[in-house]
Enzyme design. Structure first.
Site, PDB file in Angstrom:
ATOM      1  N   ILE A   6      -0.975  64.984  33.692  1.00  0.00           N
ATOM      2  CA  ILE A   6      -0.723  65.334  35.429  1.00  0.00           C
ATOM      3  C   ILE A   6      -0.462  66.808  35.295  1.00  0.00           C
ATOM      4  CG2 ILE A   6       0.719  65.219  37.254  1.00  0.00           C
ATOM      5  CD1 ILE A   6       1.646  62.601  35.941  1.00  0.00           C
ATOM      6  N   ASN A  86      -3.443  67.775  40.037  1.00  0.00           N
ATOM      7  CA  ASN A  86      -2.520  67.845  41.188  1.00  0.00           C
ATOM      8  C   ASN A  86      -1.953  69.315  41.292  1.00  0.00           C
ATOM      9  OD1 ASN A  86      -0.188  67.171  42.804  1.00  0.00           O
ATOM     10  ND2 ASN A  86       0.984  68.004  41.116  1.00  0.00           N
ATOM     11  N   TYR A 153      -8.183  78.185  50.923  1.00  0.00           N
ATOM     12  CA  TYR A 153      -7.691  76.879  50.510  1.00  0.00           C
ATOM     13  C   TYR A 153      -8.658  76.024  51.070  1.00  0.00           C
ATOM     14  CZ  TYR A 153      -4.315  73.093  50.102  1.00  0.00           C
ATOM     15  OH  TYR A 153      -3.584  71.748  49.797  1.00  0.00           O
ATOM     16  N   LYS A 157     -10.784  73.620  48.458  1.00  0.00           N
ATOM     17  CA  LYS A 157     -10.447  71.919  48.708  1.00  0.00           C
ATOM     18  C   LYS A 157     -11.898  71.258  49.064  1.00  0.00           C
ATOM     19  CE  LYS A 157      -6.298  71.483  47.255  1.00  0.00           C
ATOM     20  NZ  LYS A 157      -5.865  71.259  45.920  1.00  0.00           N
ATOM     21  N   THR A 190       7.371  69.307  50.277  1.00  0.00           N
ATOM     22  CA  THR A 190       7.286  69.740  49.375  1.00  0.00           C
ATOM     23  C   THR A 190       7.420  71.518  49.245  1.00  0.00           C
ATOM     24  OG1 THR A 190       5.082  70.172  49.469  1.00  0.00           O
ATOM     25  CG2 THR A 190       5.747  68.256  48.311  1.00  0.00           C
TER      26      THR A 190
END
Length: 250
Positions: A6, A86, A153, A157, A190
């Site tokens: 991860i 991630n 971004y 993505k 987050t």
């Protein structure tokens, strides 16, 4: 042995997924710039297998070195391997014409180049060893629509989605037992959300909307999102190359 590698496991979604995969009997390998000491202690107290590799995913050299070492180690006795790409960065949050070039380069490296290099190394080893391997690339709804101030971004993505879909087609054609998917986690409470809220309205036109997500309690917890991802990975009906959205899984 069952292994879960991860990236960005030091906090947020990555750390929470690690904790949940401990409970499923996975040996967790954390890859991040900093180690989560609480995660390490929790693994030790529960008697779970855990190791950490310090890596700056913004460095191609470090990514190649660290993941070459990881693949050499885990595929020696693995029966199943999960890889969860991630780690990600939102910066620069700024309009085109005002972008910081160093932040642009780091965003592309962390969000796009590093996951591609990691997938490449993992799939090479999986093919040689025939170990059942599942790769999940964490993506975003920003991959599918333009957002003011998020040009880099959104672009990285979108690119990781296309890479995932293409690699999925290739794995199917090769009749591989490996799977690759993308996972869109939606809006979570987050550190990335905190970074977004600290930007300026000139750089990010939707600033007030994102502040309202926090104030209204609209942000999902990492625990909820991690649970959806872990359940998805443990299922047997994954579709190669598919972009899975958390809203469809809860």
């Amino acid at each position: 042995m069952k292994y879960a590698v991860i990236t960005g496991a030091s906090r947020g979604l990555g750390a929470t997924v690690a904790q949940q995969l401990f409970a499923e009997g996975f040996q967790v390998i954390s890859v991040a710039r900093n180690e989560n000491i609480e995660l390490k202690q929790a693994a030790a107290e529960a008697g779970k297998g855990y190791s950490h590799y310090t890596c700056n995913l913004g460095s191609e050299e470090q990514v190649q070195k660290v993941f070459s070492a990881i693949t050499e180690t885990i595929f020696m006795d693995a029966e199943q391997v999960f890889v969860i790409n991630n780690a990600g960065v939102i910066e620069p949050i700024e309009v085109a014409g005002e972008l910081d070039s160093s932040l642009v380069m780091n965003n592309v490296q962390v969000n796009l180049t590093a996951p591609i290099l990691i997938c490449n190394l993992i799939l090479q080893k999986a093919k040689k060893t025939a170990v059942e391997t599942v790769i999940a690339n964490v993506t975003s709804g920003a991959a599918e629509r333009p957002i003011h101030g998020w040009s880099i971004y959104c672009s990285t993505k979108a690119a990781i989605n296309m890479f995932t879909m293409t690699a999925g087609i290739e794995l199917e054609k090769a009749e591989s037992n490996s799977k690759i998917i993308a996972f869109s986690p939606g809006i979570m409470d987050t550190d990335m959300q905190a970074t977004i809220r600290s930007s300026s309205e000139e750089a990010f036109a939707d600033l007030e909307t994102f502040k309202n997500y926090k104030e209204s309690g609209s942000l999902r917890s990492p625990e909820t999102v991690a649970g959806a991802l872990v359940k998805l990975l443990l299922g047997s009906q994954l579709e190669n190359g598919k972009v899975y959205k958390v809203n469809d899984l809860l």
